[in-house]
Design a protein around this motif. Structure first.
Motif, PDB file in Angstrom:
ATOM      1  N   UNK A 140      68.164 -68.241 -21.402  1.00 14.74           N
ATOM      2  CA  UNK A 140      67.363 -67.023 -21.296  1.00 14.74           C
ATOM      3  C   UNK A 140      65.968 -67.170 -21.905  1.00 14.74           C
ATOM      4  N   UNK A 141      65.896 -67.820 -23.045  1.00 13.82           N
ATOM      5  CA  UNK A 141      64.630 -67.826 -23.795  1.00 13.82           C
ATOM      6  C   UNK A 141      63.565 -68.653 -23.098  1.00 13.82           C
ATOM      7  N   UNK A 142      62.321 -68.366 -23.443  1.00 15.48           N
ATOM      8  CA  UNK A 142      61.198 -69.095 -22.857  1.00 15.48           C
ATOM      9  C   UNK A 142      61.060 -70.491 -23.453  1.00 15.48           C
ATOM     10  N   UNK A 143      60.264 -71.282 -22.800  1.00 16.29           N
ATOM     11  CA  UNK A 143      60.071 -72.666 -23.225  1.00 16.29           C
ATOM     12  C   UNK A 143      59.179 -72.715 -24.463  1.00 16.29           C
ATOM     13  N   UNK A 200      55.624 -75.014 -24.477  1.00 16.50           N
ATOM     14  CA  UNK A 200      54.370 -74.467 -23.944  1.00 16.50           C
ATOM     15  C   UNK A 200      53.711 -73.575 -25.003  1.00 16.50           C
ATOM     16  N   UNK A 201      54.514 -72.820 -25.724  1.00 18.22           N
ATOM     17  CA  UNK A 201      53.955 -71.960 -26.774  1.00 18.22           C
ATOM     18  C   UNK A 201      53.322 -72.834 -27.853  1.00 18.22           C
ATOM     19  N   UNK A 202      53.994 -73.921 -28.216  1.00 11.38           N
ATOM     20  CA  UNK A 202      53.488 -74.759 -29.288  1.00 11.38           C
ATOM     21  C   UNK A 202      52.189 -75.444 -28.900  1.00 11.38           C
ATOM     22  N   UNK A 242      58.543 -82.662 -25.745  1.00 13.62           N
ATOM     23  CA  UNK A 242      59.939 -82.431 -25.358  1.00 13.62           C
ATOM     24  C   UNK A 242      60.820 -83.570 -25.867  1.00 13.62           C
ATOM     25  N   UNK A 273      56.644 -72.437 -34.303  1.00 14.07           N
ATOM     26  CA  UNK A 273      55.408 -71.657 -34.170  1.00 14.07           C
ATOM     27  C   UNK A 273      54.434 -71.932 -35.319  1.00 14.07           C
ATOM     28  N   UNK A 300      59.967 -61.896 -34.507  1.00 17.34           N
ATOM     29  CA  UNK A 300      58.812 -62.688 -34.077  1.00 17.34           C
ATOM     30  C   UNK A 300      59.273 -64.032 -33.523  1.00 17.34           C
ATOM     31  N   UNK A 338      60.523 -63.529 -30.034  1.00 14.35           N
ATOM     32  CA  UNK A 338      59.402 -63.321 -29.082  1.00 14.35           C
ATOM     33  C   UNK A 338      58.735 -64.638 -28.724  1.00 14.35           C
ATOM     34  N   UNK A 339      58.647 -65.544 -29.719  1.00 15.32           N
ATOM     35  CA  UNK A 339      57.913 -66.788 -29.458  1.00 15.32           C
ATOM     36  C   UNK A 339      58.853 -67.964 -29.208  1.00 15.32           C
ATOM     37  N   UNK A 346      61.046 -69.336 -30.967  1.00 18.42           N
ATOM     38  CA  UNK A 346      61.044 -70.253 -32.109  1.00 18.42           C
ATOM     39  C   UNK A 346      62.493 -70.560 -32.469  1.00 18.42           C
TER      40      UNK A 346
END
Lengths: 311, 587
Positions: A30-33, A36-38, A52, A82, A269, A272-273, A275
């Motif tokens: 479910x969670x985002x990658x 890409x955030x990092x 990765x 993060x 947080x 959301x990110x 982490x």
């Protein structure tokens, strides 16, 4: 008792395994990658591939899960994706403000609820009991957010009774900033607790042994405090102790609106990110606290009800 | 039981650590809506980290605080660089007498901050290139400096990175001379040297603090980070650097600055205050109430409070202006848009359909509804205030006209939307995103276009775009530097790729050729002409439907002087001056 404790502690292992599995599946499904955030919006293909690989995301899911279990076993989750901060110190720094806020709110609510519910049960059916019941329902119907907005606008901004938001390290400076969040915690929780405790007390009050005691000529005060209260403590203890593990998480809503740097805020947080290391750490911590919370409940039972023996 | 009490006591102790020191009377209090992730320049890729890093660290260049359009000037660089004839070699003179903050890492000088040297830049930029550091700022130098990519490759292959290995294109010729040789001339390169990523950092501090360097910053900037009293999740306290060199408030500005009192402190030493306190306040209500009670000196105006602060014509409400509060506004140098996946079989080959959709979106209505009017419709990719912006350009495809839109739908083969399947629109999860989606559904419904909205987290949105799963997607781009190239590169075909910034897969040989020509030209009329031609091409082809350029609004209390909003510049608080007497009287 000793064997019981050891057995219960061993139950922690399958619980942690189950929680870890669920968190792992949710994160990967479910969670985002997080890569890409990092790396930000200018990430190149090579950087993403390298990161990765470094974080182990190119390994098979089975291997990643095994590494996760190793982290759970050693409680070493490394660094936040993060912020690159050591997760142990993140949690340690966040736990203090969260625990202070939650424990002040929790114990204030508990003491007030017990006093009010005992009074309601004692004067059951009379104007005091009915009045408190009405106020509890009204209080329960108002959302926490409404209390927060009202508190900040009226009590803090217009009347100047409290700071609007913020937090200071240092005692007693931090108490000034926690006063209104604690008040809101109490207002939000009081209705629920009073009604539950009152119900537990009244459940005992209508039992046959109470009628027998009354017929034997014991005073209402003696019946209430010596018999009803003690027996009603079993469900009350269950209700109360099960909340203790969550005290460490504080309240995300209060921490967010009052800018309190607690662990609740850190956890949300992190979600959301994406982490993952922080999510892993906080869910593991909660699971461990839940197991110990349940164990504590069982031990306290034996103190409250001598009929209960732990085997 | 004893251990439990001890544990609880420790927790209380953690919550009750060192008490705060009182703020000096000329302290500037500002707020940020999100926590600061890091104080390490190598990782400051988000706005809030930049705003903090930019006060502790400095870069070779900064943007002039007052002049518009934005102009670069030397900060750590002593003037602009000497540029070779082929425009590939840049030689910078570093200012003499600049010192790092005092810190225990400077063992040789007993904790006193040593002088900044040219080699510190070389070290810091190699650090960005070091794959073990995993800096999100590597893209600035990737492929741009001769030998740096090779150095990076070697560093990745070895267990320990050897920073003493030379990079042919990155040399400290002497203590105060830095020379860079680029792989290709680039007029935008100098802008990169104003980004916090490129701040010099002392090797001694990185070696001492290791992974905790992000929380133990040692810069050359006007402010020093108070480690014990600060918390990146709630409050950051920055004290005046007592050893800061002589830097002065600007003596000239943009038209109107003198009349607005922005040149009163011309020629005075910086910083103009003793402390900056950054409060992390996530929610709008406490942010606004803290400003109204005087606890914050400067604040943005939250969307939900906008109408209580600003009237219908954009002026401050009388109750605020009577209290001496000032309203400041500045274009945000950004672009929001609806991107189109040109590899999609329905939208990719049907320009007329894209133009029809573009004409059906009423941006004025969206701006009124979503932004309280705090934006202007975007007619092209380049925002106002950025080089290449053409205020005279009227984009026919961004003129709201339902009749024309319906005609174009018919011409595209979908009269009244008949035969057009539901289009999938990816939008980042947020309240504004959800509201925008609802407006879009209604507006496009008027021409028969049905939308399926897919709310996504940011990483999922990027993933979906790069995997070409989206047909339409909502996005934005904030300028990294004030040059139109930063927006036009979004449409350059070489930026198509798994992680490229050409999210649309737009390919236009003529556009690419003009883009490459423009890269070789200095800022000026010739380059602007090319930018404007490229903007017109993109406006015609509609790989994206331009939405808006946002305007930032802020309010300032009367005791704060020298405040001017800006999209670039991370240390503007060094110019702010507090009048303690007015504050004491009015707060």
């Amino acid at each position: 008792m000793g064997r019981y404790l050891v057995r219960r502690l061993l139950y922690t292992i399958p619980v942690l395994f189950g929680v870890s599995l669920i968190v792992f599946i949710l994160f990967h499904g479910v969670a985002g990658d997080p890569v890409i955030i990092m790396l930000g919006k200018h990430a190149s293909e090579m950087q993403v591939r390298e990161l990765r690989h470094e974080l182990g995301f190119d390994q098979s899911l089975g291997l990643q899960f095994l590494n996760y279990l190793k982290q759970v076993a050693t409680f070493d989750f490394g660094r936040s994706f993060a912020t690159r901060e050591n997760i142990g110190s993140m949690i340690w720094n966040g736990m203090g403000p969260s625990f202070l806020l939650a424990s002040l709110g929790f114990f204030s609510t508990l003491i007030l609820s017990l006093i009010i519910s005992i009074a309601c049960a004692f004067y059951r059916g009379r104007w005091f009991d009915r009045g408190v019941g009405f106020i509890c329902v009204v209080g329960m119907s108002v959302s926490a957010l409404a209390y927060i907005l009202f508190g900040q606008y009226v009590l803090a901004f217009q009347w100047g009774w409290f700071p609007i938001s913020g937090y200071e390290n240092g005692f007693p400076a931090n108490l000034k900033y926690l006063a209104m969040p604690v008040l809101i915690w109490v207002l939000v929780s009081l209705g629920w607790d009073v009604r539950f405790f009152r119900a537990a007390l009244l459940d005992e009050a209508y039992k046959d042994y109470v009628r027998t005691a009354r017929s034997k000529g014991l005073s209402e005060v003696t019946i209430f405090y010596k018999h009803i209260l003690k027996n009603a403590m079993i469900p009350i203890v269950t209700y109360v102790v099960i909340q203790v593990p969550f005290l460490l998480l504080g309240s995300f809503l209060l921490e967010s609106f009052f800018s309190i740097p607690g662990i609740g805020y850190i956890t949300v947080d992190a979600i959301r990110s994406s982490d993952f290391p922080v999510i892993k750490a906080t869910t593991t911590l909660i699971s461990i606290m839940m197991v110990f919370g349940n164990l504590l409940t069982d031990i306290i039972y034996t103190l409250v009800d001598p009929r209960v023996r732990l085997r | 039981m004893v251990k439990l009490v001890l544990f609880l006591g420790c927790l209380l102790g953690v919550a009750c650590s060192s008490p705060p020191s009182a703020n000096p009377p000329n302290t500037v209090n500002v707020a940020m809506p999100a926590r600061v992730k890091t104080l390490d320049p190598a990782y400051s890729d988000d706005r809030y980290s930049n705003l903090s890093v930019g006060k502790i660290y400095e870069t070779l260049f900064q943007y002039h605080y007052l002049k518009r359009p934005y102009v670069l000037e030397g900060l750590l660089a002593d003037g602009m660089p000497l540029i070779s004839k082929d425009r590939k070699t840049l030689t910078f003179k570093i200012k003499k007498g600049v010192t790092f903050h005092d810190d225990p890492c400077f063992v040789a000088t007993q904790g006193k901050g040593r002088e900044l040297l040219a080699s510190d830049f070389a070290y810091a930029w190699k650090r960005l290139a070091d794959p073990k550091v995993r800096s999100s700022g590597w893209w600035i130098f990737d492929g741009k400096i001769v030998g740096l990519n090779d150095w990076r490759k070697k560093a990745g292959e070895s267990k320990f990175t050897d920073y003493s290995l030379d990079v042919p294109g990155l040399k400290a010729l002497d203590d105060h001379t830095l020379q860079i040789t680029l792989t290709a001339s680039s007029e935008q390169f100098l802008f990169s040297l104003a980004m916090p990523f490129t701040s010099p950092v002392p090797k001694e501090a990185v070696d001492l603090y290791g992974e905790d360097f992000a929380r133990n910053p040692v810069g050359t900037g006007p402010y020093i980070y108070r480690r014990k009293e600060s918390n990146l999740n709630s409050k950051i306290i920055l004290d005046r650097n007592p050893n800061y060199r002589k830097e002065y408030y600007p003596k000239e500005g943009a038209p109107g600055d003198r009349e607005n009192g922005l040149l009163e402190d011309a020629g005075k030493p910086l910083p103009r205050n003793d402390r900056v306190v950054i409060h992390i306040i996530e929610e709008d209500q406490p942010n606004w109430l803290n400003f109204m009670s005087g606890k914050l000196d400067v604040a943005g105006i939250p969307k939900d409070n906008f109408s209580s602060a600003v009237d219908e014509v954009g002026n401050l409400r009388p109750e605020l202006s009577k209290a001496g509060v000032k309203l400041i506004r500045e274009p945000a140098s950004d672009l929001t848009f609806m991107g189109i996946n040109l590899e999609d079989p329905i939208l990719g080959k049907n320009k007329t359909l894209r133009q029809a959709i573009s004409r059906a979106i009423d941006e004025e209505e969206t701006i009124r509804f979503l932004y309280n009017g705090r934006a202007v419709p975007a007619l092209g990719p380049i925002p106002p205030g950025v080089s290449g912006y053409d205020p005279s350009f009227k984009n026919p495809n961004r003129t709201f006209n339902l009749i024309e839109a319906k005609k174009l739908m018919a011409k595209a083969g979908y009269p009244e939307g008949k035969g057009l399947p539901e289009l999938v629109y990816y939008q980042e999860q947020s309240t504004t995103g959800r509201q925008y989606s609802e407006v879009l559904i209604r507006q496009l419904g008027a021409i028969g276009v049905k939308l399926k909205i897919v709310p996504s987290t940011w990483p999922d949105l990027i993933k979906a775009i790069h995997a070409h799963r989206t047909q339409l997607f909502g996005m934005g781009w904030g300028a990294d530097y004030p040059d139109g190239e930063n927006f036009l590169q979004l449409f350059y075909s070489r930026n198509i790729g798994e992680f490229g910034t050409n999210y649309f897969s737009y390919k236009n040989g003529e556009f690419d050729s003009l883009y490459e020509q423009a890269l070789r030209l200095p800022d000026g009329a010739a380059r602007n002409k090319l930018y404007q031609k490229m903007a017109r091409m993109v406006a015609e082809d509609v790989p994206a439907i331009f939405s808006s350029h946002r305007i930032t609004y802020g309010v300032v209390h009367p005791w704060v002087k020298n405040v001017k909003n800006g999209s670039f510049g991370n240390a503007n608080q060094k110019y702010y001056r507090i009048d303690p007497a007015i504050r004491a009287k009015l707060q």
